[in-house]
Design an enzyme around this catalytic site. Structure first.
Site, PDB file in Angstrom:
ATOM      1  CG  HIS A  17      15.329-106.908  10.419  1.00 24.45           C
ATOM      2  ND1 HIS A  17      15.458-106.043  11.492  1.00 24.45           N
ATOM      3  CD2 HIS A  17      16.070-107.999  10.744  1.00 24.45           C
ATOM      4  CE1 HIS A  17      16.227-106.586  12.411  1.00 24.45           C
ATOM      5  NE2 HIS A  17      16.606-107.782  11.992  1.00 24.45           N
ATOM      6  CG  HIS A  19      18.991-112.148  10.506  1.00 28.41           C
ATOM      7  ND1 HIS A  19      20.202-111.517  10.620  1.00 28.41           N
ATOM      8  CD2 HIS A  19      18.101-111.382  11.190  1.00 28.41           C
ATOM      9  CE1 HIS A  19      20.055-110.413  11.353  1.00 28.41           C
ATOM     10  NE2 HIS A  19      18.786-110.308  11.703  1.00 28.41           N
ATOM     11  CG  HIS A 197      20.570-106.032  13.984  1.00 26.88           C
ATOM     12  ND1 HIS A 197      20.798-106.133  12.645  1.00 26.88           N
ATOM     13  CD2 HIS A 197      19.686-107.022  14.293  1.00 26.88           C
ATOM     14  CE1 HIS A 197      20.086-107.152  12.166  1.00 26.88           C
ATOM     15  NE2 HIS A 197      19.404-107.709  13.145  1.00 26.88           N
ATOM     16  CD  GLU A 200      17.473-107.674  18.771  1.00 29.09           C
ATOM     17  OE1 GLU A 200      18.656-107.642  18.383  1.00 29.09           O
ATOM     18  OE2 GLU A 200      16.720-108.668  18.593  1.00 29.09           O
ATOM     19  CG  ASP A 278      15.019-110.495  13.641  1.00 26.51           C
ATOM     20  OD1 ASP A 278      16.020-110.346  12.926  1.00 26.51           O
ATOM     21  OD2 ASP A 278      15.044-110.318  14.877  1.00 26.51           O
ATOM     22  CG  ASP A 279      16.412-114.482  13.167  1.00 32.15           C
ATOM     23  OD1 ASP A 279      17.319-114.775  12.375  1.00 32.15           O
ATOM     24  OD2 ASP A 279      16.455-113.489  13.928  1.00 32.15           O
TER      25      ASP A 279
HETATM   26  N1  HPA Z   1      19.535-109.556  16.596  1.00 32.96           N
HETATM   27  C1  HPA Z   1      20.845-109.633  16.464  1.00 32.96           C
HETATM   28  N2  HPA Z   1      21.435-110.532  15.692  1.00 32.96           N
HETATM   29  C2  HPA Z   1      20.675-111.385  15.018  1.00 32.96           C
HETATM   30  C3  HPA Z   1      19.301-111.344  15.115  1.00 32.96           C
HETATM   31  C4  HPA Z   1      18.698-110.366  15.941  1.00 32.96           C
HETATM   32  O1  HPA Z   1      17.470-110.248  16.093  1.00 32.96           O
HETATM   33  N3  HPA Z   1      18.846-112.339  14.306  1.00 32.96           N
HETATM   34  C5  HPA Z   1      19.908-112.932  13.739  1.00 32.96           C
HETATM   35  N4  HPA Z   1      21.022-112.357  14.172  1.00 32.96           N
HETATM   36 ZN    ZN Z   2      17.794-109.080  12.991  1.00 35.28          ZN
END
Ligand code: HPA
Ligand code: ZN
Length: 336
Positions: A17, A19, A197, A200, A278-279
């Protein structure tokens, strides 16, 4: 209590996971802005980092879409992905399944071909240079309509062999998986693997929809599923992996503090949880920092850390022989 930081750093692992646009570090963002002769809202690395304070997912997404606007050329996408692969390989990530957001680029006039050529070339180069394997997963932006997702899938078809699956990301609340049922059905019909996703910021019902309507193989985040005991039991029974991102959850205030994170409860319940970044450029850490943060806050044992790394290989979209090879390496590492 043993210090597990060094053990975590050397641990063989897979990232499921990430991006790629969320791995754009401030330094590279400013360098690309200069290379492409673009004006930027935040002119220094310090100003950028200071802006990375988020009240929720949407606060982050607003900056994330602004930041990715510096990506213009095939070389930019290549440099972005090589920077990620280099850092990941340096943290003993052996395999990465990488999300990309084509609509974040095509909507501002960058061709799909530019994006996929740069990412694909980096994936090949990184395997040669760093020994890390990778695969691409095309994500649809859920705040846009399904027709836009359908057009994106059409545009991607000439490069069908360069990505293994489709995902669903961006603003979750108000954009349930049901909105994308048809495009996911078409993608699955093309042999693409589905992930989404869900759970969250959105409710447990979105996790159910992702399973029932989109027929996903994994749930990205999914942490709100733990609010629903029946759903949790289903995830265990059906062996649906969750790709959990602890620092992301903290920075986007999905959890109030790391000590409240449900990761340990997931493991105790028998959920197949994995740890991911994630990011990483926005949330303060790559794989090792995520493992270390959650290990410390939840006092995870060495065995739990090994389970998490094992789950990452078992949940990956690679063939069984490859999985067994990674699991054997993990086993020999953890016995040292
Ligand atoms: N959630 C939803 N969209 C996203 C995320 C995330 O954590 N990171 C990049 N796009
Ligand atoms: Zn994500």
């Amino acid at each position: 209590m043993p210090d597990l930081d060094a053990f975590i750093a050397g641990l063989p692992k897979a990232e499921l996971h990430i991006h790629i646009e969320g791995s754009l570090e401030p330094e590279l963002m400013l360098a690309l802005a200069q290379r492409n002769k673009m004006a930027v809202r935040y002119a220094t690395v310090d100003a950028l980092r200071a802006a990375y304070r988020f009240g929720n997912l949407q606060d982050f997404l607003d900056l994330y879409y602004q930041g990715m606007a510096v990506l213009q050329t095939e070389q930019d996408f290549h440099d972005l992905a090589m920077a990620y692969f280099s850092r990941a390989a340096g943290q003993n990530v052996r395999h990465a399944e990488v999300f990309f957001d084509p609509q974040g680029h095509t909507e501002r006039g960058v061709a799909f071909k530019t994006v996929i050529d740069g990412l694909w070339r980096a994936s090949r180069d990184a395997e040669q240079k760093f020994g890390i394997t990778s695969a691409l997963i095309l994500c649809f932006l859920r705040h846009l309509d399904e027709a836009s997702a359908e057009r994106t899938l059409d545009e991607a078809l000439p490069w069908r062999e360069r990505f293994i699956g489709v995902g669903l990301d961006s603003s979750e609340k108000g954009h349930p998986p049901s909105k994308f049922q048809r495009v996911f059905e078409r993608a699955r019909g093309l042999g693409l693997l589905a992930v989404a996703h869900a759970g969250e910021e959105g409710p447990p019902d979105y996790v159910r929809q992702a399973l029932d309507l989109l027929q996903v193989r994994r749930i990205d985040h999914g942490i709100r599923a733990l609010e629903d005991p029946d759903l949790t039991a289903r995830l265990v029974r059906e062996r649906v992996p969750l790709t959990v991102c602890p620092l992301s959850n903290l920075r986007l205030r999905v959890v109030p503090d790391m000590a409240s994170h449900p990761l340990k409860r997931m493991l105790e319940a028998g959920v197949i949880a994995t740890v991911n970044s994630d990011d990483p450029a926005y949330f303060g850490g790559y794989m090792n920092e995520n493992f270390q943060a959650v290990q410390q806050a939840l006092a995870l044992s060495r065995e739990e850390i090994v389970t998490l790394a094992g789950n990452s290989f078992r949940s990956a979209f690679c063939d069984d022989a490859t999985k067994q090879r990674h699991l054997a390496a993990l086993d020999s590492y953890s016995r040292q």
